[in-house]
Enzyme design. Structure first.
Site, PDB file in Angstrom:
ATOM      1  N   SER A  75       0.866  -1.187   0.000  1.00 39.49           N
ATOM      2  CA  SER A  75       0.000   0.000   0.000  1.00 39.49           C
ATOM      3  C   SER A  75       0.894   1.226   0.000  1.00 39.49           C
ATOM      4  O   SER A  75       1.474   1.579   1.021  1.00 39.49           O
ATOM      5  CB  SER A  75      -0.889   0.008   1.243  1.00 39.49           C
ATOM      6  OG  SER A  75      -1.838  -1.024   1.180  1.00 39.49           O
TER       7      SER A  75
ATOM      8  N   LYS B  48      -7.277   1.961  -2.525  1.00 37.40           N
ATOM      9  CA  LYS B  48      -6.842   1.583  -1.172  1.00 37.40           C
ATOM     10  C   LYS B  48      -6.789   2.810  -0.266  1.00 37.40           C
ATOM     11  O   LYS B  48      -7.237   2.766   0.885  1.00 37.40           O
ATOM     12  CB  LYS B  48      -5.467   0.892  -1.217  1.00 37.40           C
ATOM     13  CG  LYS B  48      -4.869   0.545   0.149  1.00 37.40           C
ATOM     14  CD  LYS B  48      -5.658  -0.520   0.891  1.00 37.40           C
ATOM     15  CE  LYS B  48      -5.228  -0.672   2.353  1.00 37.40           C
ATOM     16  NZ  LYS B  48      -3.977  -1.387   2.545  1.00 37.40           N
TER      17      LYS B  48
ATOM     18  N   LYS C 286      -0.033   6.239   8.446  1.00 37.90           N
ATOM     19  CA  LYS C 286       0.754   6.210   7.200  1.00 37.90           C
ATOM     20  C   LYS C 286      -0.172   6.367   5.994  1.00 37.90           C
ATOM     21  O   LYS C 286       0.085   7.139   5.071  1.00 37.90           O
ATOM     22  CB  LYS C 286       1.514   4.884   7.088  1.00 37.90           C
ATOM     23  CG  LYS C 286       2.397   4.780   5.849  1.00 37.90           C
ATOM     24  CD  LYS C 286       2.629   3.326   5.427  1.00 37.90           C
ATOM     25  CE  LYS C 286       1.715   2.945   4.293  1.00 37.90           C
ATOM     26  NZ  LYS C 286       1.878   1.562   3.810  1.00 37.90           N
TER      27      LYS C 286
END
Lengths: 284, 284
Positions: free
Chosen positions: B94, B169, B237
């Site tokens: 990701s 995502k 993140k």
């Protein structure tokens, strides 16, 4: 049973109609042309809220906002002036939880009881008798009101004591509003980054991002179908109740506060009477 | 098929294991004690990412963040230096959608293809082979990668071209994070106003406030069970990737920006390694 019903708006009319249809004797106040069918069906129009309270065992209110409820209860010729012992006031409006506890105390001093029972489900749910009803009441008062709630709604929960119904409704509006904003930011990002928002929504529906809002309001955002539904203007009122509660309780609700400002912007942009999914336009 | 797999962490190990179990010949790099079982099962450890790329038809990456992917692809003895025509790089990490498009261009100049295919579903989904996989790829590359995806996941969607998988995502993480924050504000308000948050959650589950987050993370908030799950540190993140995209695209994402700050506060409060439902504690 003799039931008073005050507040014959878009929601109140079909709710009162279900009570008449079940054989109850309804006493109404402020009957306009648009609610004349309730009188034709057997409802009796009285000249004051006081008269409604004097005549009825249970008095139901379905009004726009806190000041309206206060005026009907405690204003001149109001409900309070017509109450006597053992009568029950059921406020099904969506108003301030803090004010509700105050109203209940003042009604209690007259020997009558008070229940708050705000609803969700909108005009569609009111007409279908399928409203969600969130109740703040003593157990005894809840049992007494339950047969009437069952004529108007399906998902009926006693959250706790007086005021807790209004709290649950405000919490509902906070979560719904913030989830709409969450989906709006997500789909805006998808679109700006060049990904097809419809494809992204579809891929996300099975996982932790899935919600009724992603399903229903996400589709409205993608198709830009912003007919209400539930108007941003009305939702802003409810977020205002959350902000009022946060102030009284010294509670930190940063995203609710920001949501209120985004709704102000939506109103400034002329979106006040659009469905709340149109909040996505306030981001662009 | 000869498949390279680089990134044998908590997610990568079970994913690689599914490929070996299906009969594929796996070429690995940076095999530590904890991934020795993959070698015992037939995987071959090679000395560089370059060697993995030279030996394999398809090279899969499953790494922590954008700089890790860049280093493995384009660093010394990296994947790029071992690629030749018709090879396929699949990045299942990701990472940044913006960087992904850049990496894909550079790989494309070598005659090889690039697919981004980040996942959700966590360690549980990786072990069960039930990951959600969001794919950015040409139709041809998607068809080529699909049989491998089907060994690792269940809900597999081609969102669009290269980069769109990463975008989906990030959108997922934005919606999940903001919905957690929505539920946290709602339940905090319920508790502060004296209503039972468990009762409120229950009453709301049938209506528009309902979501997987209210169901799963709402319960964690009420019971205060904050073992991960998905750590706030890792979710931060992902929100950072959304902020990076918003900056690059000149996009207004006020609640995502505020969420990032709330996550910073959660880390300051020592909650970084708690489940992301512990964000509710950053409000109090």
């Amino acid at each position: 049973m003799k039931i008073g019903f005050i507040g014959l708006g878009v929601m109140g009319r079909p709710m009162a109609n279900h009570l008449i249809a079940a054989g109850h004797e309804l006493f109404l106040h402020r009957v306009k042309d648009v609610s004349q069918h309730l009188v034709d069906a057997g409802g009796k129009a009285l000249e004051s809220a006081k008269a409604v309270a004097e005549t009825s065992e249970i008095i139901i209110l379905m009004l726009p906002d806190t000041p309206d409820v206060e005026a009907v209860l405690f204003g001149e010729e109001g409900v309070a002036s017509g109450l006597s012992e053992k009568k029950l006031v059921i406020d099904m409006s969506s108003i301030s939880p803090v004010a509700t506890k105050n109203f209940a105390q003042r009604i209690g001093k007259l020997g009558a009881s008070y229940v708050d029972a705000p609803v969700s489900g909108g005009e569609v749910g009111a007409k279908a008798g399928s409203l969600t009803i969130m109740v703040g009441a003593s157990e005894t008062d809840f049992e007494r009101a339950l047969p009437l709630f069952q004529l108007m709604g399906q998902n009926i929960t006693r959250i706790g004591d007086v005021g807790d119904g209004q709290t649950a409704k405000v919490v509902n509006q906070v979560i719904v509003g913030l989830t709409i904003e969450a989906v709006a930011e997500g789909l805006s990002l998808a679109k700006a980054a060049g990904a097809d928002p419809a494809k992204v929504r579809e891929a996300l529906m099975g996982g932790f991002a899935s919600s009724r809002i992603l399903e229903v309001h996400g589709e409205r955002m993608i198709k830009e179908t912003f007919d209400p539904g539930f108007r941003i203007r009305l939702h802003r009122k409810d977020i205002g109740l959350a902000m009022e509660a946060a102030k009284a309780l010294e509670l930190y609700l940063p995203h609710s506060a920001s949501l209120q400002q985004l709704m102000n912007k939506a109103l400034a942009d002329g979106l006040g009477d659009k469905d709340h999914s149109a909040l996505i336009k306030a981001l662009s």
